[in-house]
Design a protein around this motif. Structure first.
Motif, PDB file in Angstrom:
ATOM      1  N   ASP A   1     -96.206  48.050 -33.096  1.00  0.00           N
ATOM      2  CA  ASP A   1     -97.296  47.451 -32.318  1.00  0.00           C
ATOM      3  C   ASP A   1     -98.087  48.475 -31.501  1.00  0.00           C
ATOM      4  OD1 ASP A   1     -96.239  45.039 -33.223  1.00  0.00           O
ATOM      5  OD2 ASP A   1     -94.955  44.802 -31.463  1.00  0.00           O
ATOM      6  N   TYR A   2     -97.748  49.747 -31.636  1.00  0.00           N
ATOM      7  CA  TYR A   2     -98.319  50.774 -30.762  1.00  0.00           C
ATOM      8  C   TYR A   2     -99.845  50.804 -30.817  1.00  0.00           C
ATOM      9  CZ  TYR A   2     -99.330  55.438 -28.899  1.00  0.00           C
ATOM     10  OH  TYR A   2     -99.837  56.487 -28.176  1.00  0.00           O
ATOM     11  N   ARG A   3    -100.401  50.848 -32.017  1.00  0.00           N
ATOM     12  CA  ARG A   3    -101.864  50.961 -32.137  1.00  0.00           C
ATOM     13  C   ARG A   3    -102.573  49.728 -31.614  1.00  0.00           C
ATOM     14  NH1 ARG A   3    -101.904  52.765 -38.340  1.00  0.00           N
ATOM     15  NH2 ARG A   3    -100.125  51.343 -38.244  1.00  0.00           N
ATOM     16  N   ASP A   4    -101.942  48.576 -31.758  1.00  0.00           N
ATOM     17  CA  ASP A   4    -102.547  47.352 -31.229  1.00  0.00           C
ATOM     18  C   ASP A   4    -102.612  47.392 -29.704  1.00  0.00           C
ATOM     19  OD1 ASP A   4    -102.845  46.329 -33.775  1.00  0.00           O
ATOM     20  OD2 ASP A   4    -100.966  45.210 -33.724  1.00  0.00           O
ATOM     21  N   ARG A   5    -101.559  47.932 -29.083  1.00  0.00           N
ATOM     22  CA  ARG A   5    -101.567  48.022 -27.615  1.00  0.00           C
ATOM     23  C   ARG A   5    -102.638  48.987 -27.140  1.00  0.00           C
ATOM     24  NH1 ARG A   5     -96.101  48.334 -28.567  1.00  0.00           N
ATOM     25  NH2 ARG A   5     -95.961  50.515 -27.905  1.00  0.00           N
ATOM     26  N   ILE A   6    -102.796  50.109 -27.842  1.00  0.00           N
ATOM     27  CA  ILE A   6    -103.850  51.059 -27.469  1.00  0.00           C
ATOM     28  C   ILE A   6    -105.230  50.441 -27.673  1.00  0.00           C
ATOM     29  CG2 ILE A   6    -104.945  53.243 -28.116  1.00  0.00           C
ATOM     30  CD1 ILE A   6    -102.423  53.689 -26.537  1.00  0.00           C
ATOM     31  N   ALA A   7    -105.423  49.802 -28.820  1.00  0.00           N
ATOM     32  CA  ALA A   7    -106.729  49.213 -29.137  1.00  0.00           C
ATOM     33  C   ALA A   7    -107.116  48.125 -28.143  1.00  0.00           C
ATOM     34  CB  ALA A   7    -106.721  48.649 -30.554  1.00  0.00           C
ATOM     35  N   ALA A   8    -106.134  47.474 -27.542  1.00  0.00           N
ATOM     36  CA  ALA A   8    -106.405  46.361 -26.635  1.00  0.00           C
ATOM     37  C   ALA A   8    -106.815  46.809 -25.237  1.00  0.00           C
ATOM     38  CB  ALA A   8    -105.175  45.460 -26.539  1.00  0.00           C
ATOM     39  N   VAL A   9    -106.674  48.100 -24.926  1.00  0.00           N
ATOM     40  CA  VAL A   9    -106.998  48.594 -23.583  1.00  0.00           C
ATOM     41  C   VAL A   9    -108.503  48.479 -23.329  1.00  0.00           C
ATOM     42  CG1 VAL A   9    -107.009  50.625 -22.071  1.00  0.00           C
ATOM     43  CG2 VAL A   9    -105.020  50.160 -23.524  1.00  0.00           C
ATOM     44  N   THR A  10    -108.853  47.941 -22.181  1.00  0.00           N
ATOM     45  CA  THR A  10    -110.260  47.759 -21.811  1.00  0.00           C
ATOM     46  C   THR A  10    -110.617  48.652 -20.622  1.00  0.00           C
ATOM     47  OG1 THR A  10    -109.798  45.997 -20.210  1.00  0.00           O
ATOM     48  CG2 THR A  10    -110.101  45.338 -22.527  1.00  0.00           C
ATOM     49  N   GLU A  11    -111.911  48.714 -20.319  1.00  0.00           N
ATOM     50  CA  GLU A  11    -112.360  49.459 -19.146  1.00  0.00           C
ATOM     51  C   GLU A  11    -111.722  48.912 -17.882  1.00  0.00           C
ATOM     52  OE1 GLU A  11    -116.568  49.160 -19.206  1.00  0.00           O
ATOM     53  OE2 GLU A  11    -116.809  50.268 -21.080  1.00  0.00           O
ATOM     54  N   ASP A  12    -111.607  47.582 -17.812  1.00  0.00           N
ATOM     55  CA  ASP A  12    -110.976  46.977 -16.638  1.00  0.00           C
ATOM     56  C   ASP A  12    -109.504  47.371 -16.534  1.00  0.00           C
ATOM     57  OD1 ASP A  12    -113.322  45.728 -15.914  1.00  0.00           O
ATOM     58  OD2 ASP A  12    -112.823  43.817 -16.868  1.00  0.00           O
ATOM     59  N   ASP A  13    -108.830  47.503 -17.677  1.00  0.00           N
ATOM     60  CA  ASP A  13    -107.419  47.919 -17.661  1.00  0.00           C
ATOM     61  C   ASP A  13    -107.275  49.322 -17.101  1.00  0.00           C
ATOM     62  OD1 ASP A  13    -106.412  45.553 -18.795  1.00  0.00           O
ATOM     63  OD2 ASP A  13    -106.805  46.277 -20.833  1.00  0.00           O
ATOM     64  N   VAL A  14    -108.164  50.224 -17.526  1.00  0.00           N
ATOM     65  CA  VAL A  14    -108.105  51.611 -17.051  1.00  0.00           C
ATOM     66  C   VAL A  14    -108.303  51.664 -15.543  1.00  0.00           C
ATOM     67  CG1 VAL A  14    -109.223  53.870 -17.140  1.00  0.00           C
ATOM     68  CG2 VAL A  14    -108.844  52.582 -19.253  1.00  0.00           C
ATOM     69  N   LYS A  15    -109.282  50.947 -15.043  1.00  0.00           N
ATOM     70  CA  LYS A  15    -109.544  50.928 -13.602  1.00  0.00           C
ATOM     71  C   LYS A  15    -108.374  50.279 -12.857  1.00  0.00           C
ATOM     72  CE  LYS A  15    -113.127  49.564 -10.267  1.00  0.00           C
ATOM     73  NZ  LYS A  15    -112.312  48.700  -9.396  1.00  0.00           N
TER      74      LYS A  15
END
Length: 505
Positions: free
Chosen positions: A429-443
């Motif tokens: 599931d690694y790539r799915d978790r990375i792909a799901a990251v949003t700008e709001d998640d980073v902040k």
């Protein structure tokens, strides 16, 4: 000779024409950037298809690869430096080293070396902070003989007294040079500042601890902890389960497992709370070696979505090389450092660390620190750009298949899963978790896990030059990091005791 080359050229052209008959002039592109490729459809191999278990419970991950007549075997052992007495730091390292270098009960060190050379077998052993390791690489045609030699090293090390003294003497010479490199000084002081001096990862070999380690200590440490019940095995290469597993069963059958209590697992946690402020080790060097940061995150779950967002956040901030903000501003824009970056550690057994690192001329250390602080405050305050997010996510997703690029990496990866207790579906599931990251998640994770009020700054360099800042007065050390500047002693390289003056001086 010329005629032969022409003949080969004609044959090659004819083969290409036959192989690609449908290529027409209209299909050619004017520039490589116009080439289009189908998306890479990489499927993660399933760990269960490689996993076997010996009758004694040892897991074996075996990945066949018959391209070359080679076999690679790696044994990981749940043990490590955390098991050595605090008064005998270096015992685990010496045990790991002398298992191979110190001969076996039946073979003196020179005889063991000669036998390994004759078989072209590469055998190595080591013990680190939280694991022991042993590896064998050899030709498949002599695998049986090499396994005999390998298991003799693992089960019956001689720990030759003369080789031990040579190893201790060499290590003592290395200790004398510990202050030669600012990065080594910064590394040990940073560990103490963040994790305290009580945790086993903060302990260092000294002349005193080295002197009290005896051959009997190595024998006892090996007997207590280097045992089959603590092992996991990775195998890759020109062999099969039908042939190798019985060979392993046979050799483990005669290994009783030694003596000792069950390994306390997981290793002890680090619970020190760093004191914010500026810490300085005075050393006469033209560049300041700098680290800024605080404790990172301890892993709560292997599928915690915060971990993927933290990876992306750190990549944008300073982990992504020339695409990261710290590298761009400190290195490319201002020319203050040859390299600058950051890392955010998510620890498996205790909290990792968040660290900004760079080296800069004494007069520009403060300016680079000011820029670094601006950047990790900005990433907490403002959303990252679409381009930054796309670039960071692509770098993780597109390089992901390299984790499985060979039979050896696959076997080692799944064995490491077993050692860490990491579920194999972490990779599925690694790539799915990375792909799901949003700008709001980073902040969100930047706000949650970056703490400007907890910053520790360590400088190895000339404080008088560093403190006053650059000639243009764009930045000085005053008020840059909360807390008073604390001068740390440059320690004696052998004893690590504080000294009044530079021992090199």
């Amino acid at each position: 000779m010329i005629a032969r080359v022409r003949c080969l050229f004609v044959v090659a052209v004819a083969w290409l024409a036959a192989a690609f008959p449908s290529i027409a002039a209209d299909d050619l592109v004017s520039h490589p950037s116009e080439l289009e490729f189908a998306p890479l459809d990489f499927q993660v191999p399933r760990a269960e298809s490689f996993r076997h278990e010996l009758s004694n419970g040892i897991p074996v991950y075996l990945v066949e690869d018959h391209a070359l007549p080679l076999v690679d075997i790696r044994i990981v052992v749940r043990m490590g430096q955390f098991l050595e007495p605090a008064s005998k730091v270096g015992l685990a390292h010496l045990t790991g080293s002398l298992m191979r270098r110190g001969g076996t009960e039946s073979l003196a060190p020179d005889e063991l070396d000669e036998r390994a050379d004759f078989l072209a077998a590469d055998i190595s052993t080591s013990v680190g902070d939280t694991s022991g390791n042993a590896s064998l690489n050899c030709l498949s045609s002599v695998l049986e003989e090499c396994l005999d030699l390998f298991f003799d090293v693992l089960e019956n090390p001689r720990f030759d007294a003369r080789r031990l003294e040579i190893e201790k003497s060499n290590l003592l010479e290395e200790l004398k040079q510990r202050n030669d490199h600012p990065a080594q000084i910064a590394s040990r002081e940073w560990q103490w500042l963040l994790y305290g001096d009580e945790h086993f990862t903060s302990r260092h070999v000294t002349g005193e601890s080295l002197a009290v380690i005896s051959r009997d200590d190595l024998v006892a440490f090996h007997r207590s902890w280097f045992r089959p019940q603590n092992m996991m095995i990775a195998v890759a290469g020109d062999t099969t389960a039908d042939s190798l597993l019985p060979a392993l069963e046979q050799r483990f059958a005669s290994w009783s497992g030694g003596e000792g209590e069950e390994v306390p697992w997981p290793p002890p946690e680090a619970r020190s709370v760093p004191e914010p402020g500026v810490y300085v080790v005075e050393k006469e060097i033209p560049q300041g070696n700098v680290r800024i940061g605080h404790l990172g995150k301890e892993r709560q779950s292997w599928n915690d979505p915060d971990d993927a967002a933290l990876s992306i956040m750190n990549d944008i901030l300073g982990g992504g090389g020339f695409t990261s903000r710290l590298t761009k501003r400190i290195r490319s824009d201002e020319g203050l450092a040859y390299s600058a970056g950051s890392q955010f550690g998510v620890g498996t057994f205790w909290p990792g660390s968040f660290t900004v690192f760079y080296q800069s001329k004494s007069e520009t250390v403060a300016l680079a620190a000011k820029i670094a602080r601006e950047e990790f405050e900005r990433i907490r305050r403002e959303p990252v750009s679409d381009e930054e997010l796309r670039t960071a996510k692509a770098s993780f997703i597109e390089t992901f298949p390299s984790n499985f690029e060979s039979a050896r990496t696959v076997a080692n990866l799944f064995t490491t899963d077993e050692y860490l207790g990491r579920p194999h579906d972490y990779w599925y599931d690694y790539r799915d978790r990375i792909a799901a990251v949003t700008e709001d998640d980073v902040k969100r994770v930047a706000e949650k896990y970056l703490h400007p009020d907890r910053l520790v700054m360590l400088i190895v360099g000339e404080w008088e030059q560093i403190e006053k800042g650059d000639a243009d007065r764009r930045a000085t050390m005053e008020g840059l990091i909360d807390g008073e500047a604390t001068m740390l002693p440059l320690r004696d390289p052998v004893s690590l005791e504080p000294v009044a003056t530079d021992p090199e001086g």
